[in-house]
Structures are given as structure tokens and as C-alpha cells.
Design an enzyme around this catalytic site. Sequence first.
Site, PDB file in Angstrom:
ATOM      1  CD  GLU A   7      -3.190  -1.155   1.873  1.00 42.68           C
ATOM      2  OE1 GLU A   7      -3.505  -0.084   2.392  1.00 42.68           O
ATOM      3  OE2 GLU A   7      -3.869  -2.193   1.976  1.00 42.68           O
ATOM      4  CG  HIS A 122      -8.412   6.067   0.482  1.00 45.01           C
ATOM      5  ND1 HIS A 122      -8.287   5.783  -0.856  1.00 45.01           N
ATOM      6  CD2 HIS A 122      -7.796   5.060   1.145  1.00 45.01           C
ATOM      7  CE1 HIS A 122      -7.623   4.637  -0.985  1.00 45.01           C
ATOM      8  NE2 HIS A 122      -7.306   4.181   0.215  1.00 45.01           N
ATOM      9  NE  ARG A 167      -4.271   5.634   2.347  1.00 49.55           N
ATOM     10  CZ  ARG A 167      -4.764   4.801   3.219  1.00 49.55           C
ATOM     11  NH1 ARG A 167      -5.309   5.253   4.324  1.00 49.55           N
ATOM     12  NH2 ARG A 167      -4.731   3.517   2.999  1.00 49.55           N
ATOM     13  CG  HIS A 226      -9.883   6.234   4.473  1.00 53.13           C
ATOM     14  ND1 HIS A 226     -10.887   5.300   4.286  1.00 53.13           N
ATOM     15  CD2 HIS A 226      -8.766   5.516   4.733  1.00 53.13           C
ATOM     16  CE1 HIS A 226     -10.384   4.083   4.416  1.00 53.13           C
ATOM     17  NE2 HIS A 226      -9.108   4.189   4.708  1.00 53.13           N
ATOM     18  CD  GLU A 250     -10.694   6.610  12.261  1.00 50.57           C
ATOM     19  OE1 GLU A 250     -10.893   5.413  11.953  1.00 50.57           O
ATOM     20  OE2 GLU A 250     -10.972   7.560  11.512  1.00 50.57           O
ATOM     21  NE  ARG A 261      -5.003   5.470   8.573  1.00 46.05           N
ATOM     22  CZ  ARG A 261      -5.573   4.424   7.992  1.00 46.05           C
ATOM     23  NH1 ARG A 261      -5.434   3.216   8.499  1.00 46.05           N
ATOM     24  NH2 ARG A 261      -6.316   4.571   6.926  1.00 46.05           N
ATOM     25  CB  SER A 266      -5.895   2.962  11.940  1.00 46.72           C
ATOM     26  OG  SER A 266      -6.349   2.233  10.847  1.00 46.72           O
ATOM     27  CG  LEU A 267      -7.210  -2.024  11.499  1.00 48.30           C
ATOM     28  CD1 LEU A 267      -7.516  -3.072  10.447  1.00 48.30           C
ATOM     29  CD2 LEU A 267      -8.411  -1.870  12.430  1.00 48.30           C
TER      30      LEU A 267
HETATM   31  C1  LIG Z   1     -13.372   1.265   4.181  1.00 47.71           C
HETATM   32  C2  LIG Z   1     -12.294   1.316   5.218  1.00 47.71           C
HETATM   33  C3  LIG Z   1     -11.132   0.562   5.045  1.00 47.71           C
HETATM   34  C4  LIG Z   1     -10.125   0.592   6.000  1.00 47.71           C
HETATM   35  N1  LIG Z   1      -9.014  -0.164   5.806  1.00 47.71           N
HETATM   36  C5  LIG Z   1      -8.079  -0.192   6.774  1.00 47.71           C
HETATM   37  C6  LIG Z   1      -6.942  -1.033   6.660  1.00 47.71           C
HETATM   38  O1  LIG Z   1      -6.784  -1.746   5.665  1.00 47.71           O
HETATM   39  N2  LIG Z   1      -6.039  -1.034   7.669  1.00 47.71           N
HETATM   40  C7  LIG Z   1      -6.170  -0.240   8.774  1.00 47.71           C
HETATM   41  O2  LIG Z   1      -5.320  -0.274   9.667  1.00 47.71           O
HETATM   42  N3  LIG Z   1      -7.236   0.581   8.900  1.00 47.71           N
HETATM   43  C8  LIG Z   1      -8.181   0.608   7.942  1.00 47.71           C
HETATM   44  N4  LIG Z   1      -9.257   1.446   8.077  1.00 47.71           N
HETATM   45  C9  LIG Z   1      -9.371   2.259   9.289  1.00 47.71           C
HETATM   46  C10 LIG Z   1      -9.856   1.384  10.434  1.00 47.71           C
HETATM   47  O3  LIG Z   1     -10.819   0.478   9.946  1.00 47.71           O
HETATM   48  C11 LIG Z   1     -10.480   2.226  11.541  1.00 47.71           C
HETATM   49  O4  LIG Z   1      -9.555   3.201  11.953  1.00 47.71           O
HETATM   50  C12 LIG Z   1     -10.850   1.346  12.710  1.00 47.71           C
HETATM   51  O5  LIG Z   1     -11.810   0.380  12.326  1.00 47.71           O
HETATM   52  C13 LIG Z   1     -11.424   2.168  13.846  1.00 47.71           C
HETATM   53  O6  LIG Z   1     -11.731   1.257  14.857  1.00 47.71           O
HETATM   54  P1  LIG Z   1     -12.385   1.777  16.200  1.00 47.71           P
HETATM   55  O7  LIG Z   1     -12.561   0.545  17.057  1.00 47.71           O
HETATM   56  O8  LIG Z   1     -11.616   2.909  16.739  1.00 47.71           O
HETATM   57  O9  LIG Z   1     -13.799   2.333  15.758  1.00 47.71           O
HETATM   58  P2  LIG Z   1     -14.957   1.636  14.894  1.00 47.71           P
HETATM   59  O10 LIG Z   1     -14.549   0.319  14.386  1.00 47.71           O
HETATM   60  O11 LIG Z   1     -15.408   2.675  13.919  1.00 47.71           O
HETATM   61  O12 LIG Z   1     -16.092   1.383  15.959  1.00 47.71           O
HETATM   62  C14 LIG Z   1     -16.730   2.456  16.611  1.00 47.71           C
HETATM   63  C15 LIG Z   1     -18.038   1.934  17.120  1.00 47.71           C
HETATM   64  O13 LIG Z   1     -18.565   2.867  18.080  1.00 47.71           O
HETATM   65  C16 LIG Z   1     -19.956   2.980  17.831  1.00 47.71           C
HETATM   66  N5  LIG Z   1     -20.393   4.277  18.377  1.00 47.71           N
HETATM   67  C17 LIG Z   1     -20.154   5.523  17.892  1.00 47.71           C
HETATM   68  N6  LIG Z   1     -20.710   6.448  18.695  1.00 47.71           N
HETATM   69  C18 LIG Z   1     -21.327   5.775  19.708  1.00 47.71           C
HETATM   70  C19 LIG Z   1     -22.083   6.187  20.837  1.00 47.71           C
HETATM   71  N7  LIG Z   1     -22.304   7.481  21.117  1.00 47.71           N
HETATM   72  N8  LIG Z   1     -22.580   5.226  21.673  1.00 47.71           N
HETATM   73  C20 LIG Z   1     -22.353   3.903  21.421  1.00 47.71           C
HETATM   74  N9  LIG Z   1     -21.637   3.459  20.351  1.00 47.71           N
HETATM   75  C21 LIG Z   1     -21.131   4.394  19.509  1.00 47.71           C
HETATM   76  C22 LIG Z   1     -20.088   2.889  16.323  1.00 47.71           C
HETATM   77  O14 LIG Z   1     -21.410   2.561  15.955  1.00 47.71           O
HETATM   78  C23 LIG Z   1     -19.093   1.774  16.039  1.00 47.71           C
HETATM   79  O15 LIG Z   1     -19.685   0.526  16.166  1.00 47.71           O
HETATM   80  C24 LIG Z   1     -10.277   1.426   7.141  1.00 47.71           C
HETATM   81  C25 LIG Z   1     -11.438   2.191   7.308  1.00 47.71           C
HETATM   82  C26 LIG Z   1     -12.435   2.141   6.354  1.00 47.71           C
HETATM   83  C27 LIG Z   1     -13.668   2.984   6.561  1.00 47.71           C
END
Ligand SMILES: Cc1cc2nc3c(=O)[nH]c(=O)nc-3n(C[C@H](O)[C@H](O)[C@H](O)COP(=O)(O)OP(=O)(O)OC[C@H]3O[C@@H](n4cnc5c(N)ncnc54)[C@H](O)[C@@H]3O)c2cc1C
Length: 405
Positions: A7, A122, A167, A226, A250, A261, A266-267
Site C-alpha cells: 500500500e 483517501h 495518500r 477516510h 480512531e 497515517r 490504525s488497526l
Molecule cells: C473502508 C475502510 C477501510 C479501512 N481499511 C483499513 C486497513 O486496511 N487497515 C487499517 O489499519 N485501517 C483501515 N481502516 C481504518 C480502520 O478500519 C479504523 O480506523 C478502525 O476500524 C477504527 O476502529 P475503532 O474501534 O476505533 O472504531 P470503529 O470500528 O469505527 O467502531 C466504533 C463503534 O462505536 C460505535 N459508536 C459511535 N458512537 C457511539 C455512541 N455514542 N454510543 C455507542 N456506540 C457508539 C459505532 O457505531 C461503532 O460501532 C479502514 C477504514 C475504512 C472505513
Amino acid sequence: SWRLGLEAAHRRNRIVHATGDGTGREIMRALIAAVRRTPSITLLEGVEARRLIVEDNAVRGVLAANASGALTIATNRVVIATGGIGGLFADSTNPGGCFGQGLALAAHAGAKLSDIEFVQFHPTAFDGPSRPMPLLTEAIRGDGAVLIDETGERFMADQPGAELAPRDIVARAVWRHRAAGHRTFLDARQHPGAEFAQRYPVISAFCKMAGIDPAHDPIPIRPAVHYHMGGITVDGFGRSTVQGLWACGEAARTGLHGANRLASNSLMEAIVCARWVAESIESVSAGPRAMLRDDAMPQASDPSAVRPILTQGLGVLRDRDGIARAIRSLYPLACGHSAASDAALVGLMVAVAAIRREESRGGHFRSDFPHIAASAVPSSLTRADALAAARDIVESTPFARSALS
Ligand SMILES: Cc1cc2nc3c(=O)[nH]c(=O)nc-3n(C[C@H](O)[C@H](O)[C@H](O)COP(=O)(O)OP(=O)(O)OC[C@H]3O[C@@H](n4cnc5c(N)ncnc54)[C@H](O)[C@@H]3O)c2cc1C
């Protein structure tokens, strides 16, 4: 089955892909299964956190709501892991529910947010009506696909790194080419060519629904919000500036991504920092259950009024006039008590941080300050700071330099 992909800005194939381009689904499947079989986790599904109850800068509880009404949870330990802010913009790859609700919770609790002007765009989201916008992963460019316009010109070919430059550089090139009146496409006809459908079955399926066969047709693309590098200010243990409030994923600003980033970090950050947060929480006792005061429950948030404002003023290319206009529109919404208020507050904080950063760095590009400053200045602000700074701008004459500097 696993495969290592290449990537943007990476030098070798090191990004794990599972089931072709179904990696996210695979991660969610494994995580959900792990959570469900852990007896110490009580899952409350369909519950939305609306406010934190805070006394003397320490968390006392959470005000939440589900379909049957309000819910108050007494606790002195809360982790915000609510994801990104893409849902605050019209064009984003993020699920619509990711619009910074956690940032609003933290801001109302008095926590500091940092670097929130750093939003990553993105370069290759599928240019169609679906929201969230389907993502054409960088791995396709890693496999040799190129960016072209409607004349077939490879407009990134002369840039260092070409289509696999960082990016922000690719997103700006696509944005500028579109602003010059061109249409922009990802051309995968040569590479991966006939292997596209087998390597990227999910993308292949939505292209097919749009009447496009990537082995034979260029795929229309445009930049989309993104990832959010900024967020709730945390230390090395994931602790925010409010006692008993941690942030992870995030929503947190750990500083690990700087202003831009690197693809797929991020993961990695979420996995590493989640452990640190868990260990830190373990060292804090649950404490006695507090008697909670009867706080008013805010209504459910709706970011739709905020999306056009941020899209217009805080896009790939920013300048002072555009950001100031956004601040003037967001300020009254952020000060009110409507469904748009929380989203407007987060948008306003992004805009205030963006107007203060008079340089271009990573995901934040100011066409009026196109160069990087000699030293990095971390930006951090509270809700009160942002409202005061925004009020100065609103009260100043349009486009005049405000008291901010
Ligand atoms: C299409 C796409 C592709 C990606 N590809 C990659 C990749 O290849 N590699 C990589 O490292 N990163 C990738 N990313 C980024 C990565 O997926 C995100 O940064 C990561 O999933 C964020 O995880 P998180 O647990 O912080 O939040 P999330 O997985 O977004 O989860 C947050 C959760 O909190 C919930 N929530 C929000 N507000 C509230 C509230 N007030 N009360 C209760 N629940 C709430 C939401 O509904 C959601 O379920 C990608 C992102 C996208 C969109």
C-alpha cells in the site's frame, strides 16, 4: 486465506489481507466471536452514549439511550472507542454512524482534543451515489493499477512514488485534476487485469452492480474522508485529561500517526494501545457507585446539517476564508441544543484547529500557507477554547484577521 499486499508509502508487501478484500469483515467476525465468549463482558447492544456525567474533572457515569428510553450507568471508568469522524462530511468511506460522537462526549466532559485538523482523505473512493463510499483499496495500485483521466493521461506518472506516493499527495493531485475539469479513474485493466475479480471479489461485486467490469473499464474515483489522525488527547496509557476517561482506536489521538497515517497503521495502533488501556484500567479500582444527579438527556444526534459546511470549508484544500465561513455557520449550531449541536461542536473544533494551523502538514493543506512550518506545533483545545476562538471570528468583520493569532 491470507495474502500480504503493498500500500501507499510502504516499501514492501506487508499488509495482511484476508479472504481477498474481505479483511474488515473477517476482523469483525473474529472480534465479535471473542467478545461473545468472554464471560466478563456484558454486551449492551443498540445503546447510544449521549453524555458523560463528570464531577470535579472525574467521570461518574454515562447517560445513554436505547429504543425503549434513557439509561444511566454509574461508573468511574469509561473508555471511548467510537471511531472516526468521516460521517461529518458528505463524501466519506466511513459508516454514516461514525461522526465523532465520542469526541463530542469527551469535549462536553471538558477533555482536551488534539490535532483534530488532521483528516486523511483517501484518493480512490468509488465515485458514485453510495454512502459510505466504497473504497478502492490502495492494494490495487500496489498490484500495478494506475490513475488516469478521461483522455487516458496518467496524471500522477511524474510525481515521486507516482500512484503510490503518500495518500495526501495523491489525494491533492486527484482533487486538483478534478478542479481543472477532468474526470478521474483507477485503471486496473493491465494490472491486475483479468485477476481483478478473484483478488478483489467485494470491489468487483459493487463495480458489477454499477455496470463496470474492472478488467475492461476504468473505475471512476474521487477523494473521500477516510481517517482521523487527531482525536481525544491521551497519554501512553490511553488516559484523557479527565480522570477515569480513556480513549482508544480512531477516536484517540495518541500522536502515533503524526499528521498523516501510513496505510494500515490504525488497526496496528488499536491492537497495541487497547492492551495498554486495559492494563491502565485494571490499576484503577471500580470505586463505590456514585449517586448520580438527574442530568437532562440530550436528543439523538443528526449530522446532516453539518456535512455540507465541513465538506465546503474543510476539504482537501483549505484556506482561511473558507474555514472562517465554516466557523460562522457552525458556531450558532454548536451553541444550540438541536440534533445538530454535538456534530456542529466537533466540526467547529476541527475548524478552529485548522484555522490556527497556518502551515501545510500531512492531511492538513492550506493553500494560503502551502509550506510546512520549521517545527511541529501540536494543537490541542477544549470545548471552551474552541467556542471562545469561534466567537472572536464570528464577531470580527468577515475575513479580517481575528484575535486568534
Ligand atoms: C473502508 C475502510 C477501510 C479501512 N481499511 C483499513 C486497513 O486496511 N487497515 C487499517 O489499519 N485501517 C483501515 N481502516 C481504518 C480502520 O478500519 C479504523 O480506523 C478502525 O476500524 C477504527 O476502529 P475503532 O474501534 O476505533 O472504531 P470503529 O470500528 O469505527 O467502531 C466504533 C463503534 O462505536 C460505535 N459508536 C459511535 N458512537 C457511539 C455512541 N455514542 N454510543 C455507542 N456506540 C457508539 C459505532 O457505531 C461503532 O460501532 C479502514 C477504514 C475504512 C472505513
